[in-house]
Design a protein around this motif. Sequence first.
Motif, mmCIF file in Angstrom:
data_model
loop_
_atom_site.group_PDB
_atom_site.id
_atom_site.type_symbol
_atom_site.label_atom_id
_atom_site.label_comp_id
_atom_site.label_asym_id
_atom_site.label_seq_id
_atom_site.Cartn_x
_atom_site.Cartn_y
_atom_site.Cartn_z
ATOM 1 N N UNK A 55 1.106 -1.052 0.130
ATOM 2 C CA UNK A 55 -0.118 0.132 -0.088
ATOM 3 C C UNK A 55 0.923 2.020 -0.034
ATOM 4 N N UNK A 56 2.154 1.240 0.251
ATOM 5 C CA UNK A 56 3.294 2.497 0.482
ATOM 6 C C UNK A 56 3.884 2.597 -0.558
ATOM 7 N N UNK A 57 4.572 1.605 -1.139
ATOM 8 C CA UNK A 57 5.521 0.978 -2.180
ATOM 9 C C UNK A 57 4.960 2.009 -3.331
ATOM 10 N N UNK A 58 6.446 3.610 -3.483
ATOM 11 C CA UNK A 58 6.275 4.597 -4.662
ATOM 12 C C UNK A 58 5.948 3.793 -6.140
ATOM 13 N N UNK A 62 8.150 -2.909 -8.687
ATOM 14 C CA UNK A 62 7.685 -3.372 -6.840
ATOM 15 C C UNK A 62 6.372 -3.886 -6.481
ATOM 16 N N UNK A 63 5.618 -2.339 -7.085
ATOM 17 C CA UNK A 63 4.362 -3.118 -6.096
ATOM 18 C C UNK A 63 3.644 -4.239 -6.792
ATOM 19 N N UNK A 64 3.901 -4.227 -8.425
ATOM 20 C CA UNK A 64 3.209 -5.733 -8.853
ATOM 21 C C UNK A 64 3.293 -6.942 -8.417
ATOM 22 N N UNK A 65 4.946 -6.935 -7.982
ATOM 23 C CA UNK A 65 5.903 -7.909 -7.340
ATOM 24 C C UNK A 65 5.320 -8.170 -5.839
ATOM 25 N N UNK A 66 5.213 -7.348 -5.096
ATOM 26 C CA UNK A 66 4.273 -7.571 -3.406
ATOM 27 C C UNK A 66 3.246 -7.928 -3.754
ATOM 28 N N UNK A 67 2.413 -7.445 -4.875
ATOM 29 C CA UNK A 67 1.054 -8.608 -4.643
ATOM 30 C C UNK A 67 0.898 -10.062 -5.521
ATOM 31 N N UNK A 105 -5.230 1.363 -5.905
ATOM 32 C CA UNK A 105 -5.380 0.366 -6.829
ATOM 33 C C UNK A 105 -4.753 -0.389 -6.730
ATOM 34 N N UNK A 106 -3.649 -0.621 -6.523
ATOM 35 C CA UNK A 106 -2.693 -1.685 -5.755
ATOM 36 C C UNK A 106 -3.559 -2.393 -4.965
ATOM 37 N N UNK A 107 -3.641 -2.010 -3.985
ATOM 38 C CA UNK A 107 -5.235 -3.105 -3.379
ATOM 39 C C UNK A 107 -6.211 -4.025 -3.757
ATOM 40 N N UNK A 108 -6.997 -3.930 -5.082
ATOM 41 C CA UNK A 108 -7.292 -4.183 -6.242
ATOM 42 C C UNK A 108 -6.750 -4.844 -7.115
ATOM 43 N N UNK A 109 -5.587 -4.877 -7.414
ATOM 44 C CA UNK A 109 -4.711 -5.471 -7.908
ATOM 45 C C UNK A 109 -4.473 -6.358 -7.024
ATOM 46 N N UNK A 110 -4.092 -6.512 -6.384
ATOM 47 C CA UNK A 110 -3.740 -7.789 -5.377
ATOM 48 C C UNK A 110 -5.181 -8.713 -4.964
ATOM 49 N N UNK A 187 -7.528 3.682 -14.322
ATOM 50 C CA UNK A 187 -6.874 1.986 -13.544
ATOM 51 C C UNK A 187 -7.668 1.458 -12.422
ATOM 52 N N UNK A 188 -8.044 1.671 -11.548
ATOM 53 C CA UNK A 188 -8.579 1.886 -10.386
ATOM 54 C C UNK A 188 -9.942 0.922 -10.877
#
Length: 751
Positions: A55-58, A62-67, A105-110, A187-188
């Motif tokens: 949720x905090x990664x800029x 990297x956010x995709x890999x975390x997801x 947006x990243x939470x939705x991706x995950x 995107x969201x």
Amino acid sequence: MAVQTIEEGSRLQAAVLAKNAVGSSWRKTLGSREWSRVPDQEKQRVRDSALQLLLSEQSSRIAVQLALLVTNISRFDFPAHWPSLLTDLASACMPDSPVPLPGRERAMLALKHVLRALRSKRIVVETPRPNSGHMSPQGLRPLADRITQERQQINSSAESIFMPLRQIWEGLFSTFLAGPPATQEGLAALYASQAFERMIHIRPKRRVLLTRFLARALLSPFYREEWLQSPVPDSLPLLQRERAQQGRIQSNAASAALGNMLSTKPGGQAPKLMEAIITKYVALSPEELEEWRVDPEGYVRGIDVELSPDADSPRPCGLALLLCMLERGDKDVSMALLGLAQQLQTQPASAQRDLAQEACYRAIGEGFMHSAEHVSFADWYSQELRFLLQAPPSRDISSNALRARALWLIGACGSDLPQNLWEEALLLVAQHMQASDLVVALTAIAALMPLLTIILEEEQVIRHEKELQKRHQMTPEAAAAHMQAASLSDQPAESNAELSDSRPVDNAAHEQRLNILQKSAGTILSSVFSLMQDRLQEVESLVRVLQLVTILVEVLGDGVDPYLATLTDSLPKVWSKTHSNEGSGQSGAVARLHSALIAVLTHLVSRMGAQAASQSEVQGVLFPLLTHATDASLPESEVLIEEALRLWRAVLGATDQIPFEFANLMPNLWKILERGKDNAAAYAVIEALLLGGIADMSAVCGDVVFLCMRDSVKTIAQSFDDSGHGEANSSVGSLFSSPMAAGIIGRQQTL
């Protein structure tokens, strides 16, 4: 230290390593050979940190890999160890959430990836180990109840977020319609829509079950003409004969339905069924294209996992159904597949067409054994595939997917190419090892291996023909005729039984292949070492490249001499890359990497002898590698010691003078002897050391070798004793009375 102060490249590598390590190291499953050493407390910290960082990664990369890391963990830990995962992600997606819009947006991706993973989740529970070695039905009941309970928890968790997801989807969809999808709100909305779709289809995948049902029906012998035409035995009682006749009627109806399903005649379903398999099962998904873009090595590694026999996902099941259709329907099914490929070629160029064409090519390649009589690969290559590979490089991922599939087809079907086209294809594959798209480059490496194997197999046949000529004083023509007769015989002669499936080799064509390969070897070696040094991070990718180098050295033989400097100059860099992976926590994968490097050095020294073994660059890798691989205290030594001793013997056989560095390896050798698992190979090394001029072996090794030899001789004697072979006992007795045995036993008595 704040996470964001760490350099982005290091953060990305850490996220990729963590994501890839989960599958093999998080928990032992039915398909894994590696045990987890990660404590539960550390797993909990990883789960908490992964969501916070997501949720905090800029960085979006990297956010995709975390997801994907969260997704991989969910396959093991949800719901038993991470029951709040779905609600935590759904809460972060809500419009009133304190999480900034990029984090939402990243939470939705995950959430989208997690729901997709849960659709095919296999619930695995750890079973107790009863003393009896098996479990009673009463003991299985609690395990079945736990599986049912976990499945119910998954469904109830999915139901609890259904309405919030629907609200998010309805709220953002209007934004998506009003603005361009490139905006963050757009995107969201896209991710919310996809997550909602995954939510709706959370139940077991009906498509997978449907393909398995159809495949079993196609393979069933009771729907085959042979069984339907066989008479009902008159010896059966009347009632059984009537039931059998009724069963034949029903089976005839089922067989007719299957025949219509595989028919291309008017009213036949083969074209429609083929299109459904290609578009819904085989074609690359948006998630796969996304992984191709952000984690190409992970995408390539996932191909091997996907093709495992127990893969429970649409593509393997769809391809399995296709093979069953080809096995039963043969020509009609092949014509339907080829017709679809021709139809796609007439459509305007687009990403969607390229992806559908890629899927069609894959289906043709997977079923080529059945379609070969209807498809000329030489014509296909010369009229279409060569032009795909000769086209200018593209950055479009759909175009690169089609290009990678063309390379894969050359590797899978290249043995059917005539000499001139085979040479051209080899050069095109070698050129694509330098492709800017890493998936294309790795696919080219995979495609080159079977092409090199063709040359290696031809070399073995030619070598065997020469042995026949020498042994039986045959002319070259008679030896070739003998080989051809053996390949056609059901019971080949003992002298060439191992090559009974080999085809006669055209020596001139073989030499021409070798010449083309030697001209390309420089490009191949520079490409693979450049990939290893600058672009590859994952252990499996490095292993794949080293395997190619091993095969290339074996095929070229003495012809590798012009490129020896390229090899030796690159080996220290490869060792540095290998050594840097030792602390990655993937002991099994790192052992495979060391094994691959040992194989390269063994083949290089065996082929080039002292010319290679005496190189300072080779020795700079050789001795540290042997020191590590022969250290019996390391877990990976179980799989490395035998290969390391083989390399050690190759070096001793290639040099006139024993390198003094081998003295530092002696303690490892004695530990290997004490362990007692690889003594035969260790004795061979000791023999080579003695023959190489070590004056006083006993001064170097102390008493270990004598004790081990004493135990070995006693073990042989005991085994003959148990077998009751008197003559053998007599032989062992004379062995004990020999001066060598007397010296060993006498020395032991003085210890």
